[in-house]
Design an enzyme around this catalytic site. Sequence first.
Site, PDB file in Angstrom:
ATOM      1  N   CYS A   5       0.859  -1.190   0.000  1.00 60.92           N
ATOM      2  CA  CYS A   5       0.000   0.000   0.000  1.00 60.92           C
ATOM      3  C   CYS A   5       0.894   1.238   0.000  1.00 60.92           C
ATOM      4  O   CYS A   5       2.073   1.149  -0.367  1.00 60.92           O
ATOM      5  CB  CYS A   5      -0.973  -0.012   1.181  1.00 60.92           C
ATOM      6  SG  CYS A   5      -0.205   0.036   2.821  1.00 60.92           S
ATOM      7  N   ASN A   8       2.256   1.417   4.361  1.00 54.09           N
ATOM      8  CA  ASN A   8       2.537   0.129   5.041  1.00 54.09           C
ATOM      9  C   ASN A   8       2.220   0.193   6.539  1.00 54.09           C
ATOM     10  O   ASN A   8       2.884  -0.447   7.346  1.00 54.09           O
ATOM     11  CB  ASN A   8       4.000  -0.315   4.816  1.00 54.09           C
ATOM     12  CG  ASN A   8       4.281  -1.767   5.188  1.00 54.09           C
ATOM     13  OD1 ASN A   8       5.391  -2.098   5.586  1.00 54.09           O
ATOM     14  ND2 ASN A   8       3.304  -2.649   5.099  1.00 54.09           N
ATOM     15  N   CYS A  10      -1.543   0.799   7.368  1.00 53.13           N
ATOM     16  CA  CYS A  10      -2.986   0.514   7.485  1.00 53.13           C
ATOM     17  C   CYS A  10      -3.403  -0.736   6.707  1.00 53.13           C
ATOM     18  O   CYS A  10      -3.723  -1.770   7.284  1.00 53.13           O
ATOM     19  CB  CYS A  10      -3.812   1.709   6.989  1.00 53.13           C
ATOM     20  SG  CYS A  10      -3.606   3.202   7.989  1.00 53.13           S
ATOM     21  N   ARG A  11      -3.419  -0.628   5.371  1.00 55.84           N
ATOM     22  CA  ARG A  11      -4.020  -1.689   4.556  1.00 55.84           C
ATOM     23  C   ARG A  11      -3.118  -2.901   4.341  1.00 55.84           C
ATOM     24  O   ARG A  11      -3.561  -4.041   4.532  1.00 55.84           O
ATOM     25  CB  ARG A  11      -4.440  -1.116   3.182  1.00 55.84           C
ATOM     26  CG  ARG A  11      -5.548  -0.087   3.270  1.00 55.84           C
ATOM     27  CD  ARG A  11      -5.693   0.684   1.972  1.00 55.84           C
ATOM     28  NE  ARG A  11      -4.512   1.508   1.710  1.00 55.84           N
ATOM     29  CZ  ARG A  11      -4.262   2.172   0.601  1.00 55.84           C
ATOM     30  NH1 ARG A  11      -5.136   2.104  -0.393  1.00 55.84           N
ATOM     31  NH2 ARG A  11      -3.178   2.907   0.456  1.00 55.84           N
ATOM     32  N   SER A  12      -1.876  -2.678   3.918  1.00 63.48           N
ATOM     33  CA  SER A  12      -1.050  -3.862   3.583  1.00 63.48           C
ATOM     34  C   SER A  12      -0.625  -4.679   4.795  1.00 63.48           C
ATOM     35  O   SER A  12      -0.594  -5.908   4.693  1.00 63.48           O
ATOM     36  CB  SER A  12       0.138  -3.500   2.683  1.00 63.48           C
ATOM     37  OG  SER A  12       1.016  -2.602   3.300  1.00 63.48           O
ATOM     38  N   ASP A 122      -8.766   3.564   1.715  1.00 60.64           N
ATOM     39  CA  ASP A 122      -7.656   3.788   2.647  1.00 60.64           C
ATOM     40  C   ASP A 122      -8.198   4.348   3.969  1.00 60.64           C
ATOM     41  O   ASP A 122      -8.611   5.512   4.028  1.00 60.64           O
ATOM     42  CB  ASP A 122      -6.659   4.766   2.029  1.00 60.64           C
ATOM     43  CG  ASP A 122      -5.376   4.836   2.826  1.00 60.64           C
ATOM     44  OD1 ASP A 122      -5.376   4.402   3.999  1.00 60.64           O
ATOM     45  OD2 ASP A 122      -4.374   5.313   2.271  1.00 60.64           O
TER      46      ASP A 122
HETATM   47  P1  4NP Z   1      -1.810   2.840   4.067  1.00 60.80           P
HETATM   48  O1  4NP Z   1      -2.450   4.207   4.605  1.00 60.80           O
HETATM   49  O2  4NP Z   1      -1.214   3.159   2.700  1.00 60.80           O
HETATM   50  O3  4NP Z   1      -2.965   1.912   3.979  1.00 60.80           O
HETATM   51  O4  4NP Z   1      -0.764   2.415   5.072  1.00 60.80           O
HETATM   52  C1  4NP Z   1      -1.720   5.413   4.683  1.00 60.80           C
HETATM   53  C2  4NP Z   1      -0.866   5.620   5.733  1.00 60.80           C
HETATM   54  C3  4NP Z   1      -0.182   6.817   5.831  1.00 60.80           C
HETATM   55  C4  4NP Z   1      -0.375   7.799   4.876  1.00 60.80           C
HETATM   56  C5  4NP Z   1      -1.225   7.593   3.817  1.00 60.80           C
HETATM   57  C6  4NP Z   1      -1.898   6.390   3.717  1.00 60.80           C
HETATM   58  N1  4NP Z   1       0.304   9.039   4.987  1.00 60.80           N
HETATM   59  O5  4NP Z   1       0.059   9.922   4.141  1.00 60.80           O
HETATM   60  O6  4NP Z   1       1.105   9.222   5.920  1.00 60.80           O
END
Ligand code: 4NP
Length: 153
Positions: A5, A8, A10-12, A122
């Site tokens: 994702c 790294n 939340c989703r992955s 997300d």
């Molecule tokens: P992820 O979510 O890609 O599912 O881990 C996010 C985590 C952090 C951020 C964006 C999306 N960020 O902008 O910091």
Amino acid sequence: MLFVCLGNICRSPMAEAVFSNLVTQKNLDDHFVVDSAGVSNYHIGSPPHEGTLKKLKENNINGSGLTARQVEPSDFEHFDYIFAMDDDNIKALNDLKPAESTASLKKLLDYVDHHDTRNVPDPYFTGDFNETYDLVTEACQNLLHDIRINHDI
Ligand code: 4NP
């Protein structure tokens, strides 16, 4: 099997933990190497978001030991299957992918046919970890089923 994702956190890592848990439940650990990574360097070294950890805990899935890292070109050698959470991830991964790589690159929601988009929402932005958990879980179940059929395991 690498789940990817943006951050790294939340989703992955959720997908990594959910898929690993399914594999362990079915005594298939010897067949899989499961990991996750982010296309960005934003959260390198961080544990998953508390919303992800909460959903894993609620479902008795081990979320300890997950640490964010950034995806690197060598991942395309080490993993046969790479699953991205959304179109932006796919774009970033295609930019990183070595020309000679034969790794399969797909979106995780290619394994869920009823959702209105093929992108995993997300929860870092939506705040809805329940929706993301349900979609990730359904996709991981379908994905494992497909792999078992294709590889006769
Ligand atoms: P992820 O979510 O890609 O599912 O881990 C996010 C985590 C952090 C951020 C964006 C999306 N960020 O902008 O910091």
